[in-house]
Design a protein around this motif. Structure first.
Motif, short mmCIF file in Angstrom:
data_model
loop_
_atom_site.label_atom_id
_atom_site.label_comp_id
_atom_site.label_asym_id
_atom_site.label_seq_id
_atom_site.Cartn_x
_atom_site.Cartn_y
_atom_site.Cartn_z
N PHE A 1 0.79 -0.94 0.38
CA PHE A 1 0.29 0.57 -0.37
C PHE A 1 0.62 1.47 0.14
O PHE A 1 0.80 2.03 -0.58
N PHE A 2 2.03 1.53 0.67
CA PHE A 2 2.95 2.48 1.49
C PHE A 2 3.91 2.69 -0.45
O PHE A 2 3.76 3.60 -0.49
N PHE A 3 3.70 1.37 -0.98
CA PHE A 3 4.56 2.07 -2.20
C PHE A 3 4.25 1.58 -3.29
O PHE A 3 4.65 3.02 -4.14
N GLY B 1 2.17 6.01 -3.21
CA GLY B 1 3.52 6.99 -3.52
C GLY B 1 2.99 8.02 -1.75
O GLY B 1 3.60 8.58 -1.51
N ARG B 2 2.65 6.90 -1.07
CA ARG B 2 2.06 7.73 0.32
C ARG B 2 3.56 8.36 1.14
O ARG B 2 3.60 8.88 1.99
N VAL B 3 4.25 7.62 0.92
CA VAL B 3 6.51 7.43 1.02
C VAL B 3 6.78 8.40 0.18
O VAL B 3 6.97 7.82 -1.08
N LYS B 4 7.63 9.03 0.90
CA LYS B 4 8.68 10.03 -0.44
C LYS B 4 9.18 9.49 -0.99
O LYS B 4 9.73 9.36 -1.38
N ASN C 1 9.20 8.55 -6.58
CA ASN C 1 10.37 8.51 -8.05
C ASN C 1 9.88 6.90 -7.84
O ASN C 1 10.88 6.87 -9.74
N THR C 2 10.07 6.17 -7.54
CA THR C 2 10.40 4.75 -7.36
C THR C 2 9.21 3.45 -8.51
O THR C 2 8.91 2.78 -9.33
#
Length: 716
Positions: free
Chosen positions: A609-611, A614-617, A621-622
């Motif tokens: 989910f976080f990956f 895009g919730r984690v900065k 870009n990944t």
């Protein structure tokens, strides 16, 4: 049950019994022969489908002649988009029934980018040259009237944009995609008719309804092409976590079970916390108070995540799951201690049969082959029809919807078009195509259930050889898994096919009930709804019951080598004689193993989910750009559960096998020097604790041949 001699009579002592019988014969031979014949027929259906099918029909849009737009190696390779001559004709209600617009459709290189009528373009050389890109051949020397009457060109061009490889008018839009037109907007359609602009909107909406499902599927397919390698990485992580968890269970069973219980509670608690934070953060946003009922169905599922009601539903669901798990743990706290001891014994058994941990990979490989064969055959079967052309017209006509030749349109019907309608055929193959598709689905269920049954019987035979070995591992086969797999395939293919056939019949009946329910959705009354609901519920329960019986029957076949029906009867009666133990040991252990699967799915799901969202900065870009970021998340979650289920199924099968052997051991032996138990000292402790629990809860009930502690003598 106690009065029924068939059920209450325990198995008698047999001094010659030393575990899984090696001198055995083939069982259920008739079903084995039937299964082989059906497999050969399945191969023949696949070959026939591959020779007739054309998967390009699924990928590429087709023009009015059934030709594929953008297909490599064809004259239309450079024309990947489908253009409608008059999309307003898609406003006909018949479009929703026939899934075909009654207008000429042709493949083009790009969609028109300006508004232009044929009458205007005809007077300008450059404009007419541009206009020819959206016309058929043979325009030389013809007037505008002749071109229109021959249907060689559209009456006008409207600025359009490509969507799912089709050109749709690019109308003025508000934020959110709402199409807007003036109340009294009119325009000339190029044929001398003044048309309401809302006709154009209606045509666009109907055409959108026709391909709405395909739009979603195409977006999901594009998301998979962008994220498939990240999905594989997530599944590999799930596999490594599952393998690590199983290895730790082998050495730290008690500690790992309690860690697993605490972690599941914490993971679900974090889910409640995260959903609560999202719910609070949306409180001040405009439009967040819109309800799910007001929003309706949206193909962009991310829209629902901007509604507070969605997060409130998540909070309620997770809170209910959390409370249920905590209550179960409170009420089952004593039995959990007993189940942990059984898991420790299962860990000890797996320590002697370590190759069992990797057997799910073999099952997974076989299931992958079965699924791939079914999917490819289904695609080729569904695309093996020939193009059928019919007369399409806006008005009533005697020739309307009749089969025609694409080069000729009936003169009796004004403005008629002979267009590609669907794929079908009149040959014997095409007439029985639905039967071949049904056969494909049925054999898929049968083969998949057979592979699963083979895995269950193989593991059961290996773990039974561990239990009934007096001196471990000296009395065990050198390769328990391979020995058990060889016995299962050599002697019991028929029994495996018999059990999986019964389960497949029930599953195909459930599929037919769902199909009937889908077909009768618009016409069924309340009585029909109730009847279908009852039938679906009954067959769901029956499927669960058959799976339970089959699983235990395969264990008995692996031990005694008898046919399926006899083994199923023996297993059922043995379980009936030990109902309390089934609830205390077997099912509580299954619950603990389910918590382990839930933990792995929760950990991998949170990471996905976080990956992908895009919730984690660190991942902004990944992570790939996706239409629906829930697509890879859901895929990873489902895949993680299947992987965890595959590894934990080894433990579950080990526990079930040891449990049946445990019950048999209690009935065969009494713990004396003449009839010693095969169980280990730890399993005997489980028996003593379980007996204490039973006497506390039901003091009047006793189990057959249960010895007192002072009478138990273990052979070291």
């Amino acid at each position: 049950l106690g009065k029924d001699p068939k059920i209450s009579e325990p198995r008698k002592y047999d001094p010659t019994f030393k575990g899984p019988i090696y001198n055995r014969g083939c069982t259920d031979i008739v079903c084995c022969i039937l299964f082989i014949i059906c497999i050969l027929g399945y191969v023949a259906v696949g070959i026939l489908a591959w020779s007739q099918g054309d998967p390009r029909k699924v990928i590429y849009p087709t023009d009015s002649r059934g030709q594929f737009c953008g297909q490599a190696g064809t004259p239309l390779e450079t024309k990947p988009l489908l253009f409608y001559f008059n999309i307003m004709k898609c406003a006909s209600p018949m479009v929703l029934l026939e899934f075909q617009c009654p207008t000429t459709q042709m493949c083009v290189e790009k969609c028109p980018d300006k508004f232009l009528t044929l009458l205007k373009a005809y007077t300008n050389k450059e404009d007419f040259k541009y206009y020819k890109n959206f016309c058929k051949e043979g325009l030389e020397g013809l007037t505008v009237t002749q071109i229109l009457s021959s249907g060689l060109c559209p009456a006008m061009l409207t600025p359009s944009k490509p969507f799912t490889r089709r050109c749709f008018p690019a109308l003025d839009q508000k934020k959110g995609g709402e199409i807007t037109v003036g109340n009294n907007s009119k325009f000339d359609d190029g044929e001398g008719n003044i048309r309401d602009a809302k006709d154009l909107v209606a045509g666009v909406k109907n055409a959108t309804v026709v391909i709405e499902a395909r739009q979603v599927v195409m977006k999901i397919f594009e998301d998979y092409t962008q994220s498939w390698y990240w999905i594989l990485i997530g599944l590999v992580i799930a596999m490594l976590i599952s393998l690590l968890f199983i290895v730790l269970l082998r050495f730290l069973a008690g500690i790992m079970v309690w860690v697993m219980i605490v972690m599941v509670i914490l993971v679900i608690g974090y889910g409640i916390f995260h959903c609560s934070m999202e719910y609070v953060s949306l409180k001040s946003e405009a439009g967040s108070n819109v309800t799910l009922k007001d929003l309706g169905f949206q193909t962009d599922f991310s829209v629902y995540l901007h509604i507070r009601q969605t997060w409130l539903a998540f909070i309620i669901i997770l809170a209910i799951v959390e409370v249920v798990i905590i209550l179960l743990l409170i009420f089952l706290r004593n039995r959990i201690l007993i189940a942990i001891a059984l898991i420790k014994e299962a860990s000890r058994a797996i320590g002697y049969v370590m190759s069992a941990l990797f057997y799910p990979l073999f099952t997974f490989a076989l299931l992958s082959i079965v699924i791939a064969y079914w999917a490819v055959t289904a695609v080729f079967l569904s695309t093996s029809n020939q193009p059928i052309y019919k007369v399409f017209n806006e008005t009533a006509c005697d020739h309307s919807r009749k089969i025609c030749e694409p080069a000729v349109s009936p003169a009796e019907c004004p403005d008629s078009k002979c267009l590609f309608a669907f794929y079908g055929g009149e040959t014997v193959y095409h007439k029985y195509l639905i039967g071949l598709q049904f056969y494909n689905v049925f054999l898929f269920f049968w083969c998949a259930n057979f592979v699963t049954a083979l895995g269950q019987m193989t593991l059961a035979g290996a773990f039974a050889s561990y239990y009934w070995a007096f001196v471990k591992p000296d009395d065990m086969p050198a390769f328990p898994i391979f020995s058990s797999l060889g016995r299962s395939l050599r002697y019991h293919t028929g029994s495996l096919a018999f059990g999986s056939l019964i389960l497949s019949i029930i599953q195909i009946i459930r599929v037919l009930l769902e199909y009937i329910d889908h077909k009768l959705q618009g016409t069924q009354n309340k009585c029909t709804k109730f009847l279908l609901c009852c039938l679906k519920c009954c067959f769901w329960c029956l499927e669960k019951f058959i799976k339970f019986i089959n699983r235990n029957a395969y264990i008995m076949v692996a031990i005694y080598g008898k046919n399926f029906c006899t083994s199923a009867k023996d297993a059922f009666f043995l379980l009936m004689r030990n109902m309390i133990r089934v609830a205390v040991l077997d099912k509580v252990t299954d619950f603990l193993l389910f918590l382990g699967k839930l933990l792995i799915v929760g950990l991998v799901g949170i990471f996905a989910f976080f990956f992908f969202s895009g919730r984690v900065k660190a991942f902004e870009n990944t992570a790939p750009n996706l239409h629906y970021y829930w697509v890879p998340i859901l895929t990873v979650v489902v895949g993680s559960y299947l992987i965890a289920h595959g590894f934990f199924s080894v433990y579950a099968m080990c526990v079930d096998t040891l449990f049946l052997c445990f019950c048999e051991d209690l009935e065969r032996n009494d713990g004396s020097l003449a009839r010693p138990y095969y169980m280990s000292a730890s399993l005997h402790d489980i028996l003593s604790e379980n007996k204490a629990v039973e006497e506390t809860e039901e003091p009047t009930q006793s189990s057959p041949h249960q010895p007192d502690d002072q009478d138990v003598q273990m052979k070291q």
